[in-house]
Design a protein around this motif. Structure first.
Motif, PDB file in Angstrom:
ATOM      1  N   UNK A 293       0.839  -1.205   0.000  1.00 46.06           N
ATOM      2  CA  UNK A 293       0.000   0.000   0.000  1.00 46.06           C
ATOM      3  C   UNK A 293       0.869   1.247   0.000  1.00 46.06           C
ATOM      4  N   UNK A 294       1.948   1.223   0.779  1.00 47.27           N
ATOM      5  CA  UNK A 294       2.851   2.373   0.831  1.00 47.27           C
ATOM      6  C   UNK A 294       3.424   2.676  -0.560  1.00 47.27           C
ATOM      7  N   UNK A 295       3.859   1.660  -1.244  1.00 50.30           N
ATOM      8  CA  UNK A 295       4.426   1.864  -2.573  1.00 50.30           C
ATOM      9  C   UNK A 295       3.364   2.295  -3.573  1.00 50.30           C
ATOM     10  N   UNK A 296       2.169   1.742  -3.455  1.00 47.78           N
ATOM     11  CA  UNK A 296       1.080   2.113  -4.350  1.00 47.78           C
ATOM     12  C   UNK A 296       0.720   3.590  -4.202  1.00 47.78           C
ATOM     13  N   UNK A 297       0.569   4.053  -2.957  1.00 49.93           N
ATOM     14  CA  UNK A 297       0.217   5.454  -2.712  1.00 49.93           C
ATOM     15  C   UNK A 297       1.349   6.380  -3.139  1.00 49.93           C
ATOM     16  N   UNK A 298       2.591   5.968  -2.885  1.00 49.14           N
ATOM     17  CA  UNK A 298       3.735   6.794  -3.276  1.00 49.14           C
ATOM     18  C   UNK A 298       3.804   6.935  -4.792  1.00 49.14           C
ATOM     19  N   UNK A 299       3.632   5.859  -5.508  1.00 53.01           N
ATOM     20  CA  UNK A 299       3.702   5.904  -6.966  1.00 53.01           C
ATOM     21  C   UNK A 299       2.565   6.732  -7.552  1.00 53.01           C
ATOM     22  N   UNK A 300       1.353   6.562  -7.010  1.00 53.03           N
ATOM     23  CA  UNK A 300       0.228   7.338  -7.536  1.00 53.03           C
ATOM     24  C   UNK A 300       0.377   8.813  -7.155  1.00 53.03           C
TER      25      UNK A 300
END
Length: 330
Positions: A293-300
């Motif tokens: 989730x952390x990587x998903x939010x950071x990328x978006x």
């Protein structure tokens, strides 16, 4: 934001003069002409004639309007914040919004507040981030524990309550207790650090790692070493640091502050909570425990941040100001 717009106006061929009180400090590169007054106040006679007189704070709105009434130019207000609800002297700042109908604001939230209180619907000039701030993709090479970062401003005075910094420290302490191996960074402008016994005492506790970046290059590096950026402010027309951190690849955990909803959307590109929910620590811990989730939010968040450029801000500023001036000539 003022420096970015002024510099771009100069670059494209406009004549721009920045008028500041004697005590004013220039902290950003400025291509525009600069006039500093002989006193620590700004008066109408200090303002040169031009097509437009742009005020940016309630204390500058009064002399700008007087100069406009003397025929020196059209007064347009760029409201970088709505002062009456969080600063003292609202008996002066509130009526300053009745001086001119020509108003620029940073967000829909700020636009709505001023429209409800004064009946004036400002035109939105969005905040931006320069191309200098970007994801350098260095996190995986730093071989460090998880880094959590916030900006911490000096508490002295009456202008910082809306940043909710005691709440921030309380929430960061909860995170540190649950996950003692994480690194918690606090960023403070060097001038404020030097002037603030409060921040100096906080550093002396050794609980946090303190940074005082002297330029954007240092600030960019600190954003880039950050895995989770935490913004605790509950009242802000634009909230630029959260957007800068997103651009540099950090996952954002934020309190709702009004203006940050221009770029931050809960569960899409950040985790956001209202202040009354007291959920900052819970959201940070959620991202510590859920790497995907952390990587998903950071990328978006990084992707979404590219909508907000200074070029867009400048283009909209020029378009809106030209429109206001044209309409005033009818």
């Amino acid at each position: 934001m003022l420096a970015e717009i002024a510099n771009r106006l100069v670059t494209i061929g406009h004549e721009v003069i920045v008028v500041m009180p004697k005590s004013g400090v220039v902290e950003y590169e400025l291509k525009a002409g600069l006039v500093q007054t002989s006193e620590n106040t700004l008066n109408a006679h200090d303002i040169p004639s031009g097509d437009v007189i742009l005020s940016n704070f309630y204390t500058t709105a009064y002399p700008a309007q007087q100069a406009s009434e003397e025929g020196k130019g059209l007064h347009i207000r760029l409201s970088l914040c709505y002062e009456p609800t969080f600063l003292q002297d609202n008996q002066y700042s509130f009526p300053s919004y009745h001086l001119t109908p020509h108003l620029l604001v940073l967000s829909r939230w700020q636009q709505d507040i001023i429209y409800l209180n004064h009946g004036i619907k400002g035109r939105i000039i969005p905040v931006g981030v320069g191309s200098f701030f970007h994801n350098m993709n260095i996190r995986e090479h730093l071989n460090m524990p998880l880094n959590i970062t916030s900006i911490y401003r000096k508490e002295e005075g009456d202008f910082s309550w809306h940043r909710e910094q005691r709440y921030l420290l309380n929430q960061l302490d909860i995170v540190k207790t649950a996950y003692p191996n994480v690194i918690i960074n606090l960023i403070t402008p060097p001038g404020e650090f030097a002037d603030s016994p409060d921040v100096q005492q906080l550093q002396a506790t050794g609980k946090y790692r303190h940074y005082t970046p002297i330029n954007d290059e240092e600030l960019r590096f600190h954003y880039n070493q950050t895995d989770i950026y935490v913004s605790s402010g509950s009242y802000d027309s634009g909230s630029l640091p959260g957007l800068e951190a997103m651009r540099c690849g950090a996952a954002l955990v934020a309190s709702y502050s009004g203006g940050n909803t221009e770029y931050a959307v809960h569960e899409r590109n950040c985790l956001m909570s209202y202040r009354y929910e007291n959920r900052l620590a819970e959201d940070v811990i959620r991202l510590i425990e859920d790497q995907a989730l952390r990587q998903k939010l950071a990328q978006r968040g990084e992707q979404d941040s590219y909508t907000f450029t200074w070029e867009r801000s400048y283009s909209e500023f020029e378009r809106v100001v030209n429109d206001i001036v044209s309409r005033s000539l009818l």
